[in-house]
Design a protein around this motif. Structure first.
Motif, short mmCIF file in Angstrom:
data_model
loop_
_atom_site.label_atom_id
_atom_site.label_comp_id
_atom_site.label_asym_id
_atom_site.label_seq_id
_atom_site.Cartn_x
_atom_site.Cartn_y
_atom_site.Cartn_z
N TRP A 147 -24.36 26.58 -99.12
CA TRP A 147 -25.62 27.07 -99.61
C TRP A 147 -26.52 26.48 -99.55
N THR A 148 -26.95 26.26 -98.19
CA THR A 148 -28.52 25.58 -97.96
C THR A 148 -28.89 26.61 -96.90
N ILE A 149 -30.03 26.79 -96.70
CA ILE A 149 -30.72 27.60 -96.13
C ILE A 149 -30.80 27.38 -94.33
N ASP A 150 -30.38 28.27 -93.52
CA ASP A 150 -30.37 28.17 -92.22
C ASP A 150 -31.65 27.80 -91.61
N THR A 151 -31.86 26.36 -91.21
CA THR A 151 -33.34 26.10 -90.54
C THR A 151 -33.38 26.38 -89.28
N LEU A 152 -32.57 26.88 -88.75
CA LEU A 152 -32.54 27.70 -87.26
C LEU A 152 -33.24 28.75 -87.34
N ARG A 153 -33.14 29.70 -88.18
CA ARG A 153 -33.87 30.98 -88.45
C ARG A 153 -35.04 31.16 -89.66
N PHE A 154 -35.00 30.00 -90.58
CA PHE A 154 -35.79 29.79 -91.45
C PHE A 154 -36.36 28.21 -91.31
N PRO A 155 -37.13 27.86 -90.51
CA PRO A 155 -37.24 26.39 -90.16
C PRO A 155 -37.85 25.68 -91.42
N LYS A 156 -38.78 26.32 -92.23
CA LYS A 156 -39.39 26.11 -93.51
C LYS A 156 -38.89 26.77 -94.95
N GLY A 157 -37.57 27.12 -94.69
CA GLY A 157 -37.18 27.83 -95.79
C GLY A 157 -37.42 29.21 -96.13
N PHE A 167 -46.84 51.32 -93.69
CA PHE A 167 -46.65 52.72 -93.64
C PHE A 167 -46.57 53.30 -94.98
N GLY A 168 -47.13 52.75 -96.12
CA GLY A 168 -47.24 53.11 -97.47
C GLY A 168 -45.97 53.07 -98.27
N LEU A 169 -44.73 52.28 -97.70
CA LEU A 169 -43.37 52.21 -98.38
C LEU A 169 -43.53 51.07 -99.13
N LYS A 170 -44.36 50.53 -100.09
CA LYS A 170 -44.32 49.56 -100.85
C LYS A 170 -43.36 49.73 -101.88
N PRO A 171 -42.33 48.81 -101.77
CA PRO A 171 -41.35 48.53 -103.33
C PRO A 171 -42.13 47.65 -104.12
N GLU A 172 -41.29 47.56 -105.37
CA GLU A 172 -41.47 46.56 -106.12
C GLU A 172 -40.80 45.32 -105.99
N VAL A 173 -39.72 45.36 -105.35
CA VAL A 173 -39.07 44.06 -104.83
C VAL A 173 -38.61 44.13 -103.50
N PHE A 174 -38.74 43.29 -102.35
CA PHE A 174 -38.09 42.80 -101.38
C PHE A 174 -36.79 42.23 -101.53
N TRP A 175 -35.57 42.65 -101.11
CA TRP A 175 -34.46 42.32 -101.35
C TRP A 175 -33.60 41.62 -100.00
N LEU A 176 -33.66 40.27 -100.26
CA LEU A 176 -32.70 39.87 -99.08
C LEU A 176 -31.48 39.43 -99.51
N ASP A 177 -30.41 40.24 -98.68
CA ASP A 177 -29.01 39.98 -98.95
C ASP A 177 -28.46 39.00 -98.26
N ALA A 178 -26.86 39.28 -98.34
CA ALA A 178 -26.20 38.27 -97.57
C ALA A 178 -26.76 37.91 -95.93
N GLY A 179 -26.49 36.48 -95.78
CA GLY A 179 -26.64 36.23 -94.37
C GLY A 179 -27.68 35.20 -94.11
N TRP A 180 -28.31 34.54 -95.12
CA TRP A 180 -29.49 33.81 -94.89
C TRP A 180 -29.13 32.15 -94.72
N HIS A 181 -27.89 31.99 -95.14
CA HIS A 181 -27.14 30.59 -95.55
C HIS A 181 -26.95 29.93 -94.05
N THR A 182 -26.65 28.69 -93.96
CA THR A 182 -26.25 28.02 -92.92
C THR A 182 -24.92 28.70 -92.22
N ASP A 183 -24.83 28.73 -90.80
CA ASP A 183 -23.71 29.22 -90.22
C ASP A 183 -23.45 30.68 -90.14
N ALA A 184 -24.01 31.16 -91.00
CA ALA A 184 -23.82 32.62 -91.08
C ALA A 184 -24.15 33.79 -90.20
N SER A 185 -25.07 32.91 -88.87
CA SER A 185 -25.42 33.77 -87.83
C SER A 185 -24.45 33.17 -86.61
#
Length: 708
Positions: free
Chosen positions: A362-372, A329-347
């Motif tokens: 402080w480990t990455i949730d492998t259910l949602r991010f199987p390869k980190g 859509f031509g909405l390119k930012p300079e940074v993609f910002w991943l905020d809270a919620g990616w860590h284990t058990d947060a979901s």
């Protein structure tokens, strides 16, 4: 005879205690200004100022109480040495001044840097006990303790901004007249340096057409006291609020830092703008020797639906799809910002889990991010942008990974109220423990490297003061805070050294840890959690107040109508627009980004408020400000007619323009052009908006010089 001697000794000891308490009381709650700086009609050279006021045989512009005695009573007799260091930076000088107690080896090292191009100076103290025994009691350390006497009499005015309350008053500008003999006492709340009523930057305007901006660098509980001693003298002191301790043999501590920047003008805004340039030149993040520009960011279709909070339910596939959609859509930012919620058990919302009650996992949730997070980072890099990820390592919830695996690194506080109350389930990761700090530094650094994370966002949704106080050793009040703050700086400095292109986003429930030390290492890209109230007028207030001192800060943009978007504009921005919403307008989003790119450079230039510094929170007023670029004599004007404002016009007086030049003023919404002289703009420019809750964006630039 023995009883009489014992009684006399007891009386003497009691008087010593009383004297010590009296000194502590007066040190904490009054400003004496133990050394006086006499200003002439013009500002002195900063190198001359340093060498004069830190000279041998003179009382330096700092103070402390040692073994019940104020430093002014003995420091002239201590062993003194001075060393001028070699510095690569132009217009910068650096010195080390050392004061050593000749009887017991306590040393005070004062590291001083001067900035001749901005009439600025900063210094920090380090205390070291070189004795084989514990030191005597050290209290009331004021890293700055001085009076400034000006060559004219009149009123002194103090200009400052609120800290963060998470309210519409966040960073509200304040101006007060100092009443002779009355103290203005200031300190933050909760152990976070800009939480509460004060941002630790203070512009003191004298009656002599001169002033000084004092900044405090301490990401904990500082204190600053300012008083008009008489009609031409102002006294100031700043340091750490809670400090009453002794040092073990060979033990060292550092203090808060302080910066003074002297200015000369009949207009105090010249002092503010000199300070903005000073902080950009000498106390902001540099990459490859150049000022780092903090980013225009976007999320991943921000905020998951309830009961998922923030990004608690986001997956790797969804994040990648959103990156591609924004680019589509031509909405390119300079940074993609991943905020809270990616860590284990947060979901795991089905079991009452969320991002907030699982910090410490402080480990990455492998259910949602199987390869980190690396697959997400790879796509982000492929489209030519950067990746920033949120962490909150200091607040550790009981029962999480770190709480279970490293209990010796956790600080507890005295519980208050219901043991199950949310904040009673929190532990504080002890950054003051050298082993823990070293481990954390490497752990977070390795996570950044392994997952392709370019920028580090650190949150801190915990008030550490209660934890520090609960864990101080007897007789060593403030030591836990000192070690903790030292550890925070050591951690951030490790990351910045390991990753030379890294930027740190300094978040603490929004902008609650802004001070002289953090601004040199980071920037508050989410300046207030008041954003979550979706009060666009409150966002205007934040910009209006912060710009007096800080050119680099950011917030979020939720909506794309002009009034909402311009309310969020500053030098950095994150746009949280829902690109999956059928009612969203992609062309409107694109126009917002185009506008931002065009005016963003002006936020690094000079700032002028156009609608005063009274109460800026009402909904029935106008609020407007000007950003001026001296290099080409151009600028912008941003104005808002608020929802309940009945007046459809307001007259404002521009600053910085040259009276004998002609300027072209362009309405960036309508394209309408108006030509006016600089004198006419200074005398009054009429701003007009037909409807309430509307905004105006004007750009002005010189056309030619008007001949007589």
């Amino acid at each position: 005879m023995e009883n009489r001697q014992f009684k006399l000794k007891g009386i003497a000891y009691s008087w010593k205690i009383l004297l010590s308490l009296l000194l502590i009381y007066t040190g904490c709650f009054s400003v004496v200004g133990q050394t006086t700086v006499r200003m002439s009609k013009h500002l002195p050279g900063i190198e001359q100022w340093i060498e004069e006021h830190f000279a041998e045989g003179k009382i330096p512009p700092f103070s402390f109480v040692y073994d019940g005695q104020p430093s002014e009573s003995f420091i002239e007799q201590w062993k003194y040495s001075a060393e001028k260091l070699t510095v690569d930076e132009p217009d910068v000088v650096e010195y080390i001044f050392t004061y050593i107690n000749p009887t017991n080896g306590l040393s005070v090292i004062c590291n001083v840097k001067g900035y001749s191009d901005y009439h600025g100076v900063e210094w920090v103290l380090n205390f070291t006990n070189k004795s084989p025994e514990n030191s005597r009691e050290i209290t009331d350390v004021n890293v700055c303790d001085l009076s400034i006497q000006y060559p004219a009499e009149g009123a002194f005015h103090l200009h400052y901004s609120d800290g963060s309350h998470i309210s519409k008053y966040d960073f509200h500008p304040r101006s007060i007249e100092l009443v002779t003999g009355e103290m203005k006492r200031m300190s933050p709340e909760g152990g976070r340096s800009s939480q509460g009523d004060y941002l630790p930057f203070f512009n003191i305007e004298s009656p002599a057409g001169q002033g000084v901006v004092m900044s405090v660098g301490w990401t904990g509980t500082w204190q600053a006291n300012i008083s008009a001693k008489d009609k031409n003298t102002v006294a100031m002191a700043a340091g750490m609020k809670r400090m009453n301790l002794y040092l073990y043999p060979d033990e060292s501590i550092r203090t808060p830092s302080v910066s003074l920047m002297f200015w000369e003008s009949k207009d105090r805004m010249d002092g503010h703008n000199q300070f903005r340039r000073f902080i950009l030149a000498h106390n902001s993040r540099k990459i490859n020797g150049k000022l780092a520009e903090y980013p225009l960011s976007s999320g991943f279709n921000y905020r998951d639906p309830s009961p998922c909070g923030e990004y608690s339910c986001i997956t790797s596939d969804y994040a990648i799809a959103m990156v591609k959609r924004y680019i589509q859509f031509g909405l390119k930012p300079e940074v993609f910002w991943l905020d809270a919620g990616w860590h284990t058990d947060a979901s795991d919302f089905e079991h009452g889990k969320s991002w907030a009650n699982t910090t410490g996992n402080w480990t990455i949730d492998t259910l949602r991010f199987p390869k980190g997070l690396r697959p997400v980072a790879d796509v982000i890099h492929q489209v030519g942008t950067k990746f920033m990820v949120w962490f909150e390592p200091e607040r550790v919830v009981r029962g999480t990974q770190w709480a279970v695996e490293y209990p010796e690194w956790m600080l507890e506080k005295t519980m208050q109220g219901d043991p199950n109350r949310e904040d009673n389930t929190w532990l504080l990761f002890d950054l003051g423990n050298p082993e823990a700090c070293e481990w954390l530094s490497k752990y977070i650094g390795d996570m950044l490297e392994k997952n392709g994370i370019d920028y580090y966002r650190q949150d801190c949704n915990i008030e550490p003061a209660d934890y520090w106080e609960a864990n101080d050793e007897p007789g060593r009040i403030g030591m836990k805070e000192i070690r903790y703050v030292e550890g925070l700086y050591r951690f951030w400095d490790y990351l910045l050294e390991r990753f030379p292109n890294l930027l740190i986003d300094n978040c603490a429930s929004g902008g609650r840890r802004i001070d002289w030390e953090t601004t040199g290492r980071s920037a508050p890209l989410w300046r207030s959690d008041y954003y979550h109230y979706y009060d666009t007028d409150g966002l205007q207030n934040q910009t209006y107040g912060l710009e007096f001192f800080l050119p680099i800060h950011g917030t979020g943009s939720l909506n794309t109508d002009k009034y909402s978007f311009r309310s969020s504009m500053s030098s950095a921005l994150i746009y949280n627009w829902k690109v999956t919403n059928t009612q969203a307008s992609i062309p409107e989003m694109q126009q917002c980004l185009k506008e931002f790119h065009e005016i963003r450079p002006y936020y690094y230039e000079d700032y002028y408020p156009l609608t005063g510094t009274g109460d800026i929170t009402p909904l029935n007023i106008w609020i407007a400000y000007q950003l001026y670029r001296p290099s080409d004599d151009s600028g912008i004007i941003v104005a808002f007619r608020r929802p309940e404002c009945e007046e459809n016009r307001i007259n404002v007086n521009l600053r910085g323009v040259t009276p004998k030049k002609e300027y072209k003023i362009t309405n960036m919404d309508t394209g309408k052009v108006l030509n006016m002289s600089g004198k006419e703009l200074t005398d009054g420019l009429m701003l007009e908006l037909e409807n309430p809750r509307s905004s105006l964006l004007l750009k002005y630039e010189p056309v030619n010089t008007i001949k007589k």
